[in-house]
Design an enzyme around this catalytic site. Sequence first.
Site, PDB file in Angstrom:
ATOM      1  N   ARG A  90       0.859  -1.193   0.000  1.00 37.33           N
ATOM      2  CA  ARG A  90       0.000   0.000   0.000  1.00 37.33           C
ATOM      3  C   ARG A  90       0.891   1.239   0.000  1.00 37.33           C
ATOM      4  NH1 ARG A  90      -4.911  -2.066   1.027  1.00 37.33           N
ATOM      5  NH2 ARG A  90      -4.960  -3.998   2.225  1.00 37.33           N
ATOM      6  N   ASP A  91       0.481   2.259  -0.732  1.00 35.41           N
ATOM      7  CA  ASP A  91       1.217   3.519  -0.724  1.00 35.41           C
ATOM      8  C   ASP A  91       1.048   4.181   0.640  1.00 35.41           C
ATOM      9  OD1 ASP A  91       1.767   6.487  -1.233  1.00 35.41           O
ATOM     10  OD2 ASP A  91       2.253   5.627  -3.182  1.00 35.41           O
ATOM     11  N   ASN A 130       5.417   7.105 -12.871  1.00 36.46           N
ATOM     12  CA  ASN A 130       6.079   8.403 -12.939  1.00 36.46           C
ATOM     13  C   ASN A 130       7.496   8.167 -13.462  1.00 36.46           C
ATOM     14  OD1 ASN A 130       3.816   9.601 -11.751  1.00 36.46           O
ATOM     15  ND2 ASN A 130       4.599   9.229  -9.703  1.00 36.46           N
ATOM     16  N   VAL A 150      11.335   7.891  -6.207  1.00 36.91           N
ATOM     17  CA  VAL A 150      12.127   6.687  -5.968  1.00 36.91           C
ATOM     18  C   VAL A 150      12.506   6.135  -7.335  1.00 36.91           C
ATOM     19  CG1 VAL A 150      12.175   4.374  -4.975  1.00 36.91           C
ATOM     20  CG2 VAL A 150      10.903   6.195  -3.813  1.00 36.91           C
ATOM     21  N   HIS A 173       8.329   1.450 -10.450  1.00 37.98           N
ATOM     22  CA  HIS A 173       7.162   0.951  -9.731  1.00 37.98           C
ATOM     23  C   HIS A 173       5.911   1.556 -10.351  1.00 37.98           C
ATOM     24  CE1 HIS A 173       8.366   4.717  -7.785  1.00 37.98           C
ATOM     25  NE2 HIS A 173       7.115   4.847  -7.387  1.00 37.98           N
TER      26      HIS A 173
END
Length: 115
Positions: A30-31, A87, A96, A100
Site C-alpha cells: 500500500r502507498d 512516474n 524513488v 514501480h
Amino acid sequence: MSEPSIFTRIRNGEIPSEIIAETENVFAVRDIAPKAPVHLLVIPKSEDYRNVVELAAGAPDLLAEVVGLANSLAAEHADGDFRLVFNTGPNAGQTVFHVHAHVLAGGLGEESLGA
C-alpha cells in the site's frame, strides 16, 4: 555501490511494510501517502530498471508481470477498474528511482487527473 532503494529495503524486511501480494519477480504494498481510496504500488524485485521506459526496453516480460499483478490487485481491492501510473523522471513526480507502478482505484473520474 549505491544504497538499496526503499523498495528493496521493504522487500528485505529492513523497513516494515505489509507485502499484500507477491510473485517470483514482483511484489505489492500500500502507498504510505495514498492519492485515491485504493492506492497500491507494484514493484519489481530487481533494481535493474529506474523507470518504465528502461523496464519496457530491457524486460518486457517483467513489465507484463507488473501489469498483470496490478490487474489482479484491482480485481481484489476495487471493482476491477483502475488507473495505472508510472512516474518517469523527477519533473513527472518520480521520487524513488526503482521502477514501480501506482494502482489507483475507487471512484476516480477524469477530473481527478489534474493537479
